[in-house]
Scaffold this motif. Structure first.
Motif, short mmCIF file in Angstrom:
data_model
loop_
_atom_site.label_atom_id
_atom_site.label_comp_id
_atom_site.label_asym_id
_atom_site.label_seq_id
_atom_site.Cartn_x
_atom_site.Cartn_y
_atom_site.Cartn_z
N SER A 103 10.05 -8.34 3.85
CA SER A 103 8.92 -7.68 3.20
C SER A 103 9.04 -7.65 1.68
O SER A 103 8.03 -7.54 0.98
N ASP A 139 3.35 -15.86 3.96
CA ASP A 139 4.58 -15.07 3.82
C ASP A 139 4.95 -14.77 2.37
O ASP A 139 4.34 -13.98 1.69
N GLN A 213 4.30 -5.44 17.45
CA GLN A 213 5.03 -6.41 16.63
C GLN A 213 6.07 -7.02 17.52
O GLN A 213 6.90 -6.32 18.10
N GLU A 238 4.72 -9.96 12.41
CA GLU A 238 5.24 -10.95 11.46
C GLU A 238 4.85 -12.36 11.92
O GLU A 238 4.27 -13.14 11.19
N VAL A 291 3.76 -11.48 3.39
CA VAL A 291 4.68 -10.62 4.13
C VAL A 291 4.84 -9.24 3.52
O VAL A 291 5.19 -8.28 4.21
N THR A 294 2.06 -7.54 5.61
CA THR A 294 2.28 -7.40 7.06
C THR A 294 3.52 -6.58 7.38
O THR A 294 3.53 -5.80 8.35
N ASN A 295 4.58 -6.76 6.62
CA ASN A 295 5.88 -6.15 6.95
C ASN A 295 6.19 -4.90 6.16
O ASN A 295 7.24 -4.30 6.36
N GLY A 336 12.59 -9.69 9.35
CA GLY A 336 11.77 -8.48 9.31
C GLY A 336 12.19 -7.39 10.26
O GLY A 336 11.44 -6.43 10.47
N ASP A 339 12.37 -4.02 8.58
CA ASP A 339 11.02 -3.65 8.15
C ASP A 339 10.26 -2.98 9.30
O ASP A 339 9.68 -1.90 9.13
N PHE A 340 10.26 -3.62 10.47
CA PHE A 340 9.45 -3.12 11.57
C PHE A 340 10.12 -1.99 12.32
O PHE A 340 9.43 -1.14 12.91
#
Length: 431
Positions: A103, A139, A213, A238, A291, A294-295, A336, A339-340
């Motif tokens: 991210s 990304d 995710q 991702e 990214v 998204t992340n 990621g 991140d998630f």
């Protein structure tokens, strides 16, 4: 018409496009199948004319000629994440590995902490307004484009023109190379009984209306295969792959109940079959974004009931996950996962799953260990890890004491290792 004139003026062969690369440059290439094969083949063929050029990328899928320990003084690979093409060189030391949260990679480019003099990227054909789509991997690539001295696009009619923040105008491009090489297709991993058992535990804990995710791998895909009876699932992920496509086709993914960007699937790279790439083309239900969108744990967590499913290779009795190395030897990368995990923990009703088989090497090694193997890179910290799932069950860790964590993790270890794990935990004063 003016855009067509610009296009023709910048059109050239892959070999000629290399004039935009200077000695000492870093060439940034998108993730996975968004890598441009004609450009990287030309670079490989002419690599000895350059000095100290670096190609930086997450997850290369083709082993181009420049992956060569004998010519690293000319062109060298730096990996943000390792795959089959780059892993051997990283473990031998002639490929560099650059760790970092997926991210935050765009930020690292923006702040000048990672170099990006040139971008080579696969792109869709130009639309009527002069725009190309970097749809298979916006990304970190979109951030690198903003910093680069030269952007070279490999235009391929098989690349989808996706919606979202993944577009670049012909006026921003230094050179255009045309190629129609088929986009690399990546099949679904093989799913065995262990993966299926883990997948069922996770699937049973996913409610209707959740947002998914899903990382790449046999276990995440085993989860997907067992979600066909769910309703109104959403996607904020991702990677978009064929597993998610299967759920869309089954009517399971509708995105109607998403609390953030309802009606839209969101991803930062695509990896799958020709069918997937066709699905991505001008599909108003899908947006491809950088990214850092998204992340980003804060943005992703705006989805209520966010489910994050990511694999690990080893976990210790405190809950530290070693998901990217075998001891000190690099194997994959940060990616990621953290991140998630953090996003799902922040999400109202969210659940973060770390999934792994209980053993490795034909049941001779327990993946649940008293401590991580020496030198192991910690991917998700003990404070972030929540649900850990093996084929023997689910251990829920957040909010638990160290003793409770150890007891829960031993309970989902392979039975043949539970006594020695208990003994080790007693020596560590955990039990």
């Amino acid at each position: 018409m003016a855009f067509n004139a610009q296009y023709q003026a910048k059109r050239c062969s892959a070999a000629d496009a290399l004039r935009h690369v200077q000695n000492g440059d870093t060439i940034v290439v998108p993730t996975g199948v968004a890598e441009p094969p004609a450009l990287l083949t030309a670079l490989s063929e002419q690599r000895t004319r350059f000095r100290d050029v670096t190609v930086s990328q997450i997850l290369p899928v083709r082993k181009f000629g420049y992956f060569d320990p004998a010519t690293v003084q000319h062109v060298r690979h730096t990996a943000y994440f390792l795959g089959g093409a780059s892993r051997p060189g990283a473990q031998e030391g002639w490929i560099d590995y650059r760790p970092g949260y997926f991210s935050e990679m765009p930020q690292l480019f923006e702040r000048g902490l990672m170099p990006a003099e040139v971008v080579f990227a696969l792109a869709s054909p130009m639309d009527a307004h002069g725009y190309f789509a970097i749809s298979l991997g916006p990304d970190y690539t979109m951030a690198a484009i903003k910093k680069a001295r030269a952007v070279v696009l490999e235009v391929n009619p098989q690349v989808p023109f996706a919606f979202g923040d993944c577009h670049i105008h012909v006026s921003q491009v230094a050179a255009l190379v045309e190629d129609d090489t088929p986009i690399t297709e990546v099949g679904l991993p093989k799913i065995g009984p262990v993966q299926q058992a883990i997948g069922k535990y996770v699937a049973d804990m996913i409610d209707d209306g959740a947002t998914l995710q899903i990382g790449y791998g046999a276990i995440p895909d085993a989860v997907v295969m067992q979600l066909t009876d769910k309703k109104d699932l959403g996607v904020h992920t991702e990677m978009i792959g064929d597993g998610i496509l299967t759920l869309v086709e089954a009517g399971v993914v509708t995105n109607r109940r998403k609390s953030y960007l309802p009606g839209k699937m969101v991803a930062t790279f695509g990896l799958g079959s020709r069918k997937l790439y066709d699905f991505m083309d001008r599909n108003p239900a899908l947006e491809m974004h950088p990214v850092d969108f998204t992340n980003d744990p804060y943005l992703a967590s705006r989805n209520d009931n966010l489910i994050a499913i990511n694999a690990s290779m080893q976990i210790d009795l405190f809950g530290q996950c070693g998901s990217e190395s075998q001891g000190f030897k690099p194997y994959s990368g940060t990616g990621g996962q953290a991140d998630f995990v953090r996003a799902a923990n922040r999400s109202r009703g969210g659940k973060a799953f770390i999934v792994l088989p209980s053993t490795a090497k034909d049941d001779t090694i327990s993946r649940i260990a008293p401590v991580l193997s020496p030198g192991t890179h910690v991917s998700a910290g003990k404070n972030d890890t929540n649900y850990v799932v093996t084929e023997y069950g689910v251990a829920q860790l957040r909010g638990k004491t160290a003793k409770e964590r150890a007891r829960a993790l031993i309970g989902i270890a392979h039975p043949k290792f539970r006594d020695e794990l208990t003994e080790a935990a007693q020596k560590m004063k955990l039990l």
